[in-house]
Design a protein around this motif. Structure first.
Motif, PDB file in Angstrom:
ATOM      1  N   THR A 280       0.685   6.480   9.478  1.00 48.60           N
ATOM      2  CA  THR A 280      -0.284   6.591  10.572  1.00 48.60           C
ATOM      3  C   THR A 280      -1.296   7.697  10.287  1.00 48.60           C
ATOM      4  O   THR A 280      -2.502   7.527  10.487  1.00 48.60           O
ATOM      5  N   ALA A 281      -0.801   8.829   9.811  1.00 50.21           N
ATOM      6  CA  ALA A 281      -1.692   9.955   9.521  1.00 50.21           C
ATOM      7  C   ALA A 281      -2.676   9.617   8.401  1.00 50.21           C
ATOM      8  O   ALA A 281      -3.885   9.871   8.523  1.00 50.21           O
ATOM      9  N   VAL A 282      -2.166   9.038   7.312  1.00 53.81           N
ATOM     10  CA  VAL A 282      -3.028   8.747   6.166  1.00 53.81           C
ATOM     11  C   VAL A 282      -4.071   7.694   6.526  1.00 53.81           C
ATOM     12  O   VAL A 282      -5.258   7.837   6.205  1.00 53.81           O
ATOM     13  N   THR A 283      -3.664   6.633   7.188  1.00 56.32           N
ATOM     14  CA  THR A 283      -4.610   5.558   7.512  1.00 56.32           C
ATOM     15  C   THR A 283      -5.651   6.010   8.525  1.00 56.32           C
ATOM     16  O   THR A 283      -6.822   5.625   8.435  1.00 56.32           O
ATOM     17  N   SER A 284      -5.248   6.822   9.489  1.00 54.02           N
ATOM     18  CA  SER A 284      -6.213   7.294  10.488  1.00 54.02           C
ATOM     19  C   SER A 284      -7.267   8.191   9.852  1.00 54.02           C
ATOM     20  O   SER A 284      -8.468   8.070  10.144  1.00 54.02           O
ATOM     21  N   LEU A 285      -6.847   9.095   8.959  1.00 55.88           N
ATOM     22  CA  LEU A 285      -7.813   9.957   8.285  1.00 55.88           C
ATOM     23  C   LEU A 285      -8.680   9.170   7.308  1.00 55.88           C
ATOM     24  O   LEU A 285      -9.876   9.446   7.161  1.00 55.88           O
ATOM     25  N   CYS A 286      -8.107   8.173   6.653  1.00 54.15           N
ATOM     26  CA  CYS A 286      -8.861   7.373   5.698  1.00 54.15           C
ATOM     27  C   CYS A 286      -9.936   6.547   6.400  1.00 54.15           C
ATOM     28  O   CYS A 286     -11.035   6.355   5.867  1.00 54.15           O
ATOM     29  N   SER A 287      -9.642   6.080   7.609  1.00 50.78           N
ATOM     30  CA  SER A 287     -10.620   5.292   8.352  1.00 50.78           C
ATOM     31  C   SER A 287     -11.831   6.136   8.743  1.00 50.78           C
ATOM     32  O   SER A 287     -12.960   5.645   8.745  1.00 50.78           O
ATOM     33  N   ARG A 288     -11.613   7.420   9.065  1.00 54.92           N
ATOM     34  CA  ARG A 288     -12.710   8.289   9.476  1.00 54.92           C
ATOM     35  C   ARG A 288     -13.369   8.986   8.280  1.00 54.92           C
ATOM     36  O   ARG A 288     -14.577   9.192   8.268  1.00 54.92           O
ATOM     37  N   TYR A 289     -12.550   9.385   7.293  1.00 56.32           N
ATOM     38  CA  TYR A 289     -13.059  10.150   6.157  1.00 56.32           C
ATOM     39  C   TYR A 289     -12.706   9.440   4.846  1.00 56.32           C
ATOM     40  O   TYR A 289     -11.904   9.948   4.043  1.00 56.32           O
ATOM     41  N   PRO A 290     -13.287   8.246   4.580  1.00 59.18           N
ATOM     42  CA  PRO A 290     -12.877   7.478   3.390  1.00 59.18           C
ATOM     43  C   PRO A 290     -13.203   8.167   2.064  1.00 59.18           C
ATOM     44  O   PRO A 290     -12.372   8.184   1.151  1.00 59.18           O
ATOM     45  N   ARG A 291     -14.398   8.758   1.938  1.00 56.52           N
ATOM     46  CA  ARG A 291     -14.729   9.399   0.667  1.00 56.52           C
ATOM     47  C   ARG A 291     -13.844  10.614   0.392  1.00 56.52           C
ATOM     48  O   ARG A 291     -13.323  10.757  -0.725  1.00 56.52           O
ATOM     49  N   PRO A 292     -13.637  11.529   1.361  1.00 60.90           N
ATOM     50  CA  PRO A 292     -12.710  12.631   1.104  1.00 60.90           C
ATOM     51  C   PRO A 292     -11.300  12.157   0.741  1.00 60.90           C
ATOM     52  O   PRO A 292     -10.646  12.758  -0.125  1.00 60.90           O
ATOM     53  N   VAL A 293     -10.830  11.074   1.381  1.00 59.95           N
ATOM     54  CA  VAL A 293      -9.495  10.562   1.053  1.00 59.95           C
ATOM     55  C   VAL A 293      -9.474  10.025  -0.378  1.00 59.95           C
ATOM     56  O   VAL A 293      -8.513  10.240  -1.130  1.00 59.95           O
ATOM     57  N   CYS A 294     -10.557   9.337  -0.780  1.00 62.87           N
ATOM     58  CA  CYS A 294     -10.612   8.817  -2.153  1.00 62.87           C
ATOM     59  C   CYS A 294     -10.564   9.948  -3.173  1.00 62.87           C
ATOM     60  O   CYS A 294      -9.824   9.882  -4.168  1.00 62.87           O
ATOM     61  N   GLN A 295     -11.357  10.984  -2.935  1.00 57.13           N
ATOM     62  CA  GLN A 295     -11.472  12.059  -3.909  1.00 57.13           C
ATOM     63  C   GLN A 295     -10.295  13.037  -3.872  1.00 57.13           C
ATOM     64  O   GLN A 295      -9.893  13.568  -4.909  1.00 57.13           O
ATOM     65  N   ALA A 296      -9.759  13.318  -2.657  1.00 55.55           N
ATOM     66  CA  ALA A 296      -8.732  14.354  -2.517  1.00 55.55           C
ATOM     67  C   ALA A 296      -7.308  13.799  -2.526  1.00 55.55           C
ATOM     68  O   ALA A 296      -6.363  14.554  -2.746  1.00 55.55           O
ATOM     69  N   LEU A 297      -7.153  12.487  -2.315  1.00 59.80           N
ATOM     70  CA  LEU A 297      -5.798  11.920  -2.247  1.00 59.80           C
ATOM     71  C   LEU A 297      -5.610  10.784  -3.250  1.00 59.80           C
ATOM     72  O   LEU A 297      -4.756  10.863  -4.131  1.00 59.80           O
ATOM     73  N   ILE A 298      -6.415   9.732  -3.134  1.00 68.02           N
ATOM     74  CA  ILE A 298      -6.209   8.559  -3.986  1.00 68.02           C
ATOM     75  C   ILE A 298      -6.433   8.906  -5.458  1.00 68.02           C
ATOM     76  O   ILE A 298      -5.606   8.557  -6.317  1.00 68.02           O
ATOM     77  N   GLY A 299      -7.532   9.611  -5.765  1.00 65.46           N
ATOM     78  CA  GLY A 299      -7.812   9.984  -7.150  1.00 65.46           C
ATOM     79  C   GLY A 299      -6.703  10.825  -7.775  1.00 65.46           C
ATOM     80  O   GLY A 299      -6.185  10.472  -8.847  1.00 65.46           O
TER      81      GLY A 299
END
Length: 526
Positions: free
Chosen positions: A375-394
């Motif tokens: 829930t936490a990851v998806t909620s933040l990814c929906s609002r902040y997709p680029r930061p999630v891509c760079q700081a988590l997924i990458g």
């Protein structure tokens, strides 16, 4: 009938003469609108100091020019009131003296947190007014002395009173034996001698105020400070002294123990040079993160401090709050508060927060992510997709030997939270890393969503397929991914691609080899 005031535990007790006055609300008219909000916060019980701090921060953000000087000046204003001994006689007292002890304790605890932004003369004037109280409360006295120490005045005066010192000496003598002197006895004997002339009057006055609730004294078995491992010895009276005089006891301000820890020199040295307005929020945020109750709006407002931080300050703040170690159950409430912020966090702030909060949790997964973490990851990814891509997924993709739990979580993000633009960004990330079975699952999820690959990107992807093929000759996941490429991107395959892919398929040893060759042949026929 003797008037009632609120005791330390919030219950009515005999004492001050202000109860009837305050109930009438006659003094509220002297305060402006902002000051009334602070006043009501400070009168809201044992959490009054932290509530007032939240109100003050909101007022500062709304109007950076606002000041507490007017509020303090009104509290120091002289008021005519009845004497306690005889209601027919009038006397003049500062308004602050007419409030209940709990209000004064909350007020002083609040001033302690924000004194650095207040004029020194205003704080000293307030302390002087409180000293005119005809029946001083020990907690209020200790907090006043603490404020004086904050202002570097009267540092030689102990926070505890002389009766408290005398009882501590008697207690320590009982613990170590009447024939020996040392430890706490030695510590307090010198202070007691300095105030010997005052002790008799204080003790006699204390006898008339016995109906109070007991508190605690920290005593170490070897006569030294024992910090968090100190024994707690119950006392008969409503006075307390801690193992460190510079530390304000939790019972005095109603604040959590984390507030106390944040005020020690050790904590200050770990603040990494954070501004004062950020430091004062740390104890409140810690208290919220440790609480098991729902957060109200005033609680979540404390996270607005993130909008005042740069990325380095956010990193220090997250470290002090130990966000990587936060239980999964606390993540949804924290993320809801972050998502409620207005304006949204900057890219750098959001990326730093997401990395500090989630990266270690995701990398350490050894089983499917909990519902709270998802829930936490998806909620933040929906609002902040680029930061999630760079700081988590990458960073997760770059980590060697990630497993199915990480692949499952990232695939879920790709399918439910990222639009085509950010899926392309993730595709580009996969071209810069060595592939594994887990990465193959993530790439398959990307291709299933059919992001639009331009000619250059598709060529790079095809070259990566060919270079990675020898490592996955028996991998069914690799074969399925190849089949997806041939069926969904057949129109993008050029003659050069066909030649490379044909040699790649020759290496395949899975049961899907014939299906792959047939799919490639259909492309050749068209």
């Amino acid at each position: 009938m003797e008037p009632q005031v609120s005791g330390r535990d919030g219950k009515d007790k005999p004492g001050d003469g202000a109860h009837s006055c305050l109930n009438s609300g006659m003094f509220l008219s002297g305060f402006d609108g902002q000051s009334r909000l602070l006043l009501r916060s400070l009168m809201s019980g044992t959490s009054g100091a932290s509530r007032a701090l939240g109100v003050f921060h909101r007022q500062q953000r709304a109007n950076p020019e606002s000041s507490l000087c007017g509020f303090i000046e009104t509290l120091c204003r002289d008021e005519i009131t009845h004497t306690e001994a005889d209601t027919e006689f009038l006397t003049v007292k500062p308004l602050v003296c007419l409030f209940p002890p709990l209000f004064k304790q909350n007020l002083l605890s609040f001033i302690h947190l924000v004194h650095s932004v207040l004029p020194r003369t205003a704080v000293l004037h307030l302390i002087k007014c409180l000293s005119q109280d005809s029946r001083p409360n020990p907690w209020v006295t200790a907090l006043c002395r603490q404020l004086e120490r904050d202002l570097e005045t009267h540092r030689e005066v102990p926070l505890y009173t002389t009766p408290c010192s005398q009882r501590l000496k008697e207690l320590s003598q009982g613990l170590i034996g009447s024939a020996e002197t040392g430890g706490w006895t030695k510590c307090f004997s010198g202070q007691t001698a300095e105030f010997e002339s005052q002790s008799t009057s204080d003790l006699s006055e204390l006898g008339t105020q016995r109906k109070r609730k007991g508190s605690f004294v920290s005593v170490g078995s070897d006569g030294e400070e024992t910090g968090s491992q100190s024994k707690r010895i119950k006392m008969d009276d409503n006075e307390c002294v801690t193992a460190e005089e510079l530390r304000v006891p939790k019972e005095m301000s109603g604040a959590p123990e984390s507030d106390v820890a944040a005020e020690t020199p050790a904590s200050d040295s770990s603040c990494g040079g954070l501004p004062e307005q950020i430091k004062v929020c740390i104890p409140q945020i810690k208290e919220l993160l440790e609480s098991q109750t729902e957060w109200d709006q005033s609680s979540t407002d404390v996270f607005k401090v993130l909008n005042n931080c740069d990325s380095n300050q956010v990193e220090v703040l997250c470290s002090m709050l130990n966000l990587p170690g936060l239980p999964d159950q606390a993540l949804p409430k924290l993320c809801s508060s972050v998502l409620a912020l207005s304006p949204d966090l900057s890219y750098s702030t959001a990326a730093t927060l997401i990395k500090s909060l989630l990266l270690e949790k995701v990398l350490s997964l050894s089983e499917p992510a909990s519902r709270c973490l998802v829930t936490a990851v998806t909620s933040l990814c929906s609002r902040y997709p680029r930061p999630v891509c760079q700081a988590l997924i990458g960073p997760v993709l770059e980590k060697e030997n990630i497993g199915p739990p990480q692949a499952e979580l990232l695939s879920r993000l790709i399918e439910s939270c990222l639009d085509s633009h950010y899926r392309l960004l993730v595709v580009q990330m996969t071209l810069k890393i060595a592939w594994s079975e887990a990465v193959l699952s993530i790439i398959h999820s990307l291709l299933d969503s059919k992001p639009v690959l331009n000619e250059e990107l598709f060529t790079q992807f095809t070259e990566q397929l060919v270079s990675q093929a020898p490592r996955f000759t028996k991998s069914v996941k690799f074969a399925k991914m190849m089949l997806t490429v041939l069926t969904k991107y057949g129109s993008d395959v050029t003659a050069a691609h066909k030649h490379s892919l044909s040699s790649c398929l020759m290496l395949n040893e899975t049961f899907l080899k014939k299906s792959l060759q047939a799919a490639l042949k259909r492309i050749a026929d068209t």
